[in-house]
Motif scaffolding. Structure first.
Motif, PDB file in Angstrom:
ATOM      1  N   ASN A  45     -12.827   6.186  70.594  1.00 11.16           N
ATOM      2  CA  ASN A  45     -12.271   6.005  71.937  1.00 11.16           C
ATOM      3  C   ASN A  45     -13.287   5.382  72.878  1.00 11.16           C
ATOM      4  O   ASN A  45     -14.485   5.429  72.638  1.00 11.16           O
ATOM      5  CB  ASN A  45     -11.738   7.319  72.492  1.00 11.16           C
ATOM      6  N   GLY A  61      -3.515  10.490  75.249  1.00  7.09           N
ATOM      7  CA  GLY A  61      -3.807  10.333  73.826  1.00  7.09           C
ATOM      8  C   GLY A  61      -3.080  11.360  72.973  1.00  7.09           C
ATOM      9  O   GLY A  61      -2.681  11.079  71.839  1.00  7.09           O
ATOM     10  N   ARG A 100     -10.501  11.532  79.338  1.00  9.03           N
ATOM     11  CA  ARG A 100      -9.386  10.929  78.632  1.00  9.03           C
ATOM     12  C   ARG A 100      -9.822  10.418  77.262  1.00  9.03           C
ATOM     13  O   ARG A 100      -9.086  10.504  76.286  1.00  9.03           O
ATOM     14  CB  ARG A 100      -8.821   9.773  79.468  1.00  9.03           C
ATOM     15  N   ALA A 101     -11.044   9.879  77.215  1.00  6.06           N
ATOM     16  CA  ALA A 101     -11.523   9.344  75.940  1.00  6.06           C
ATOM     17  C   ALA A 101     -11.923  10.464  74.979  1.00  6.06           C
ATOM     18  O   ALA A 101     -11.856  10.292  73.768  1.00  6.06           O
ATOM     19  CB  ALA A 101     -12.698   8.404  76.187  1.00  6.06           C
ATOM     20  N   ASN A 115      -9.073  13.097  72.448  1.00  4.63           N
ATOM     21  CA  ASN A 115      -8.642  12.859  71.072  1.00  4.63           C
ATOM     22  C   ASN A 115      -9.673  13.300  70.041  1.00  4.63           C
ATOM     23  O   ASN A 115      -9.473  13.084  68.853  1.00  4.63           O
ATOM     24  CB  ASN A 115      -8.370  11.375  70.859  1.00  4.63           C
ATOM     25  N   GLU A 116     -10.782  13.864  70.521  1.00  7.66           N
ATOM     26  CA  GLU A 116     -11.888  14.233  69.644  1.00  7.66           C
ATOM     27  C   GLU A 116     -12.268  13.085  68.734  1.00  7.66           C
ATOM     28  O   GLU A 116     -12.205  13.183  67.498  1.00  7.66           O
ATOM     29  CB  GLU A 116     -11.538  15.481  68.828  1.00  7.66           C
TER      30      GLU A 116
END
Lengths: 328, 268, 312
Positions: free
Chosen positions: A79, A100, A147-148, A151-152
């Motif tokens: 990400n 995400g 936000r990035a 999603n891990e």
């Protein structure tokens, strides 16, 4: 151990422009890796090659051993924190962060819980209901980060993430990013044109010039032992000595770099000249000496006597400070 | 010292110019209420509201109204699809023929309507295509594409290009990005473009006379009444309807897109 | 637990996305093809048909179109009566364009330089609404105003200025029983209808003139007049040219206004309309329609040299 990101002789050409030209590199898992270079040097294109927004014209890229030649951006577990943050203007902060998870079909309650957790991680608890337009630059930056991270991802890419922030905020965020990376143990790949930022944050860095890697190594390597004139010039404020001058200063006839902070002013020394300019830097004073049309800068630490402009003086230095390097 | 205030002359001429643009339309409203039906006598000898009832009862008004609505609806729909696709393509990186395509989109309104009309008329003639609702739609959709296109392109330019990439980066496929990111951000611009296209089509007469054959849209009906008037105030009642049908969408389009550089309307 | 570095495709949507990503040109052509086909086939095809039709001719006895290549129809354009039509139209278009430029300037200048906040919006709407609102309704409104028994006559009688209108109608070339049947009426309505098309590009061009530049001019000692002639006007010129493309082109092709207001003298648009309709001479109508295209091509080439397209 497989590398987090591996470039194998990767090129990306736009028509006749070779934005990235035969780059090979390996980024170890868990490292904080910086790509440093002037604009147009290919560093951002390299980042976009990892995220998948660009596809290599030649060569191959592996992420944790997987060849990603056929993997579009949305199927890469990587990400990005974008330079202008690219927050979704129509969604509030919570929905931005949860985006995400939403596109993966995670149910609302679960993804909101996770989004709030992420917001807490970047110290934005309670901001979930605001719209991006209602946030300051620093807050938007944190939202982009949350936000990035939601999603891990296996690798986090940061494209000049601090470029839009003012100095004080930038320094605070540098420390925070470093701490966050340490805490999560995640691989960070970071693009910047600011050498101070790269040197202070990264544990490894690649210096880009004209689509190629000029040097790759630890900050210490790059700073103390620049491989080329370009690196010496771009990273820090080194004196670059042409072969004749190196020789005059007691070295072999080759290009060399000499850090101003490795020099001392003295009554006599290998270089004797007139003080041309003085620049007060707070932590010291940069003194430029001139003799026969050549200039050398020295750094006088704070608290030591500073000559006046026009004075005649010399510099001396430890011969090992003279670092020889290749051309270009 | 120079003041940064407009001179009196400038203020008067600017205001006068704006009034010149707006006042004439008021007379359309006034004349809908006149008791005089044969001439344009001013001031009206008397006022009445009976013409609205007369217009309602006139059987020759309804079919053109239905036809105009039908044509405008279909043409708008087609223009929205084609204009959005064209805008999406133009928003992407440069490609071969990009400038030619943008010229091609603008051409139908850059050239006088009589040329578009006569061209279509020639094509129908050569290919022996009989006039129908669809021949009218063909022309209308062609010049409406640019309206939707202009609105969509302007909005896309204003949107940070990064948000589409951000969406993909976060795991959304192209369809999810379209549904969750592009559509919500583009929606109001498309709606505005669609309304303007509707207004333009509903009111169009120049191209339509060439592509309608014996059919009558509302503007063609009005044109006939202007050339050979009977019950003049009825024409005014219809004119008010046509005016409202264009005025309301324009105003709505303005409010949908205001605050952006792309505020609707440039480039009719 | 570590997540994989790449995820598998979850279904058709993912697979299609991958395909578009690998073949960006394919995606682009999917987007471009429908509008390109439409405009290419329907519009360019029609223009080609127009051109083709203009090389046909009409049999003078039977009135049937002969589908054979000939330049006869174009030669007919050079008959005195047809040349008259072309010249009259071009003169009208030029006059309308000039008048629009003069009238538009104060509005555009005021809106660009002095209107702020809600006034700016009001000015914008004030120009936009007449631009977009029904064309026929606007023409009709002028019929009401200019009619012999209409508003203008009433106002002139009320203010004792009837002699002005009578004087105007006595000017050779403007004769008519009222402005509604005088060529001057035609001109007036043309100016009214196309005026917004001149204001908007002019305003856009003027808005790009930085205030600092005007201040610099004043600073260097220029009077208001000098600033206007040497700074504002040259910078506004691309906007004027862009606007003139609209006013000129729209006047060239219009056939409704001369039909409703004026002395029924023929213009290109009206001639095309009548030739293809009542006269049934489609080839000559087509040839006539090619004339404005040629005039506009020349005009656009000149305008492009003057850098007018940056202001569009």
């Amino acid at each position: 151990m497989t590398a987090a990101v591996e470039f194998h002789d990767v090129s990306r050409h736009f028509g006749k422009v070779r934005a990235v030209d035969g780059v090979s590199l390996s980024i170890a898992e868990g490292s904080f890796f910086a790509m440093l270079g002037p604009s147009g040097s290919g560093k951002t294109t390299c980042l976009r090659l990892i995220s998948g927004f660009e596809q290599p014209s030649a060569g191959s890229i592996r992420i944790f051993g997987d060849d990603v030649s056929n993997t579009p951006p949305h199927l890469r577990n990587v990400n990005t924190v974008f330079q202008d943050y690219a927050l979704f203007p129509h969604l509030n902060v919570r929905d931005n962060v949860a985006y995400g998870l939403m596109v993966k079909g995670i149910p609302r309650a679960k993804r909101y819980a996770k989004a709030d957790e992420m917001l807490a991680l970047v110290k934005l608890d309670g901001y979930g209901d605001r719209k991006p337009a209602q946030l300051s630059g620093g807050q938007r930056q944190r939202v982009a980060l949350a936000r990035a991270l939601v999603n891990e991802p296996r690798v986090l890419l940061l494209d000049e993430p601090l470029g839009a922030l003012d100095l004080k905020l930038r320094e605070a965020m540098q420390d925070e990013l470093k701490a966050l990376q340490h805490k999560l143990g995640l691989t960070f790949v970071f693009v910047t044109h600011d050498q101070h930022e790269a040197l202070s944050m990264a544990d490894h860095l690649a210096v880009f010039n004209e689509g190629r890697i000029a040097q790759i190594g630890t900050p210490q390597d790059i700073y103390d032992r620049p491989a080329t004139r370009f690196v010496a010039d771009f990273v820090g404020s080194s004196n670059i000595l042409p072969p004749a001058l190196t020789r005059a200063l007691g070295g072999p006839e080759a290009w060399a770099s000499l850090r101003p902070e490795a020099t001392r002013l003295a009554a006599t020394g290998p270089f004797y000249g007139q003080v041309k300019t003085l620049r007060y830097l707070g932590s010291g004073t940069r003194v430029v000496l001139e003799a026969n049309g050549t200039e050398i800068a020295a750094l006088v630490p704070a608290g030591q006597p500073v000559p006046a402009e026009g004075d005649m003086t010399a510099i001396e230095f430890d011969p090992t400070a003279l670092h020889l390097m290749g051309g270009a | 010292m120079r003041s940064d205030r407009p001179s009196l002359l400038l203020r008067v001429t600017a205001t006068g110019g704006l009034l010149f643009l707006h006042l004439p339309i008021l007379f359309i409203f006034l004349y809908a209420f006149t008791t005089e039906e044969r001439t344009y006598q001013f001031p009206p000898p008397g006022l009445t509201t009976k013409w609205f009832a007369v217009a309602w009862a006139r059987q020759d008004i309804w079919p053109p109204l239905y036809l105009s609505l039908q044509v405008a609806a279909i043409a708008t729909l087609m223009a929205m699809i084609l204009g959005t696709l064209a805008a999406a393509a133009m928003n992407r990186a440069r490609f071969f023929g990009r400038d030619q395509l943008s010229l091609l989109i603008i051409l139908p309104i850059a050239l006088p309507g009589v040329i578009t009309g006569m061209s279509l008329r020639s094509a129908f003639g050569i290919m022996d295509i009989p006039f129908s609702t669809w021949t009218i739609v063909l022309g209308h959709a062609t010049f409406c594409i640019v309206i939707v296109y202009n609105n969509a392109v302007a909005r896309m330019r204003r949107l940070s290009g990064g948000i589409m990439e951000a969406s993909a980066d976060l795991g959304a496929n192209a369809f999810q990005t379209f549904r969750y990111i592009l559509l919500p951000n583009l929606g109001s611009a498309l709606l505005a473009g669609g309304m303007l296209a509707f207004a333009l089509s509903f009111d169009e007469v120049i191209v339509t006379t060439f592509t309608a054959g014996q059919q009558s849209t509302l503007p063609i009906w009005m044109l006939n009444e202007l050339v050979r008037p009977r019950q003049r105030p009825v024409t005014n009642v219809v004119a008010i309807l046509v005016f409202a049908a264009t005025f309301v969408p324009i105003l709505a389009a303005y409010y949908l897109t205001r605050g952006g550089s792309e505020t609707a309307g440039m480039g009719k | 637990m570590t997540a994989p570095a790449t995820l598998p495709a979850r279904g058709l949507a993912d697979r299609l996305t991958s395909l578009f990503w690998r073949r960006p040109t394919l995606f682009l052509s999917l987007l471009v093809t429908p509008p390109l086909l439409w405009l290419g086939v329907v519009y360019l095809g029609s223009l080609a048909a127009l051109l083709l039709q203009s090389f046909f001719s009409i049999d003078e006895f039977s009135g049937v179109v002969k589908e054979e290549f000939t330049l006869k129809t174009y030669a007919e354009l050079f008959r005195a009566q047809n040349l008259d039509v072309i010249i009259r139209t071009v003169v009208m278009a030029a006059a309308v364009t000039l008048a629009c430029a003069f009238l538009a300037f104060p509005i555009a200048y005021f809106a660009a330089r002095y209107a702020k906040g809600p006034w700016k919006a009001a000015f914008y709407l004030g120009v936009m609404l007449p631009l977009w609102s029904s064309y026929l309704v606007k023409v009709y409104a002028w019929k009401l105003i200019l009619a012999k028994e209409g508003v203008l006559t009433w106002a002139a009688e009320g203010t004792g200025t009837t002699f002005l209108i009578d004087g105007l109608l006595a000017v050779p070339g403007f004769e008519g029983s009222s402005l509604s049947t005088s060529p001057f009426g035609t001109f007036l309505v043309f100016v009214y209808i196309w005026l917004p098309y001149m204001i908007l590009p002019m305003q856009a061009a003027l808005e790009r003139v930085p205030t600092s530049m005007l201040e610099a001019s004043a600073d260097l000692g220029a009077t208001r007049g000098q600033t206007f002639w040497t700074v504002i006007l040259p910078l506004a010129l691309p906007g004027v040219i862009a606007g003139s493309i609209f006013t000129f082109s729209l006047t060239l092709g219009d056939y409704i206004i001369p039909q409703i207001i004026g002395d029924s003298s023929r213009f290109i648009g009206l001639t095309v309309y009548q030739l293809q309709g009542t006269a049934g001479n489609t080839p000559l109508a087509a040839a006539f329609a090619v004339v404005p295209i040629l005039i506009m091509l020349v005009y656009l080439t000149l305008a492009k040299r003057a850098g007018a397209f940056d202001a569009l």
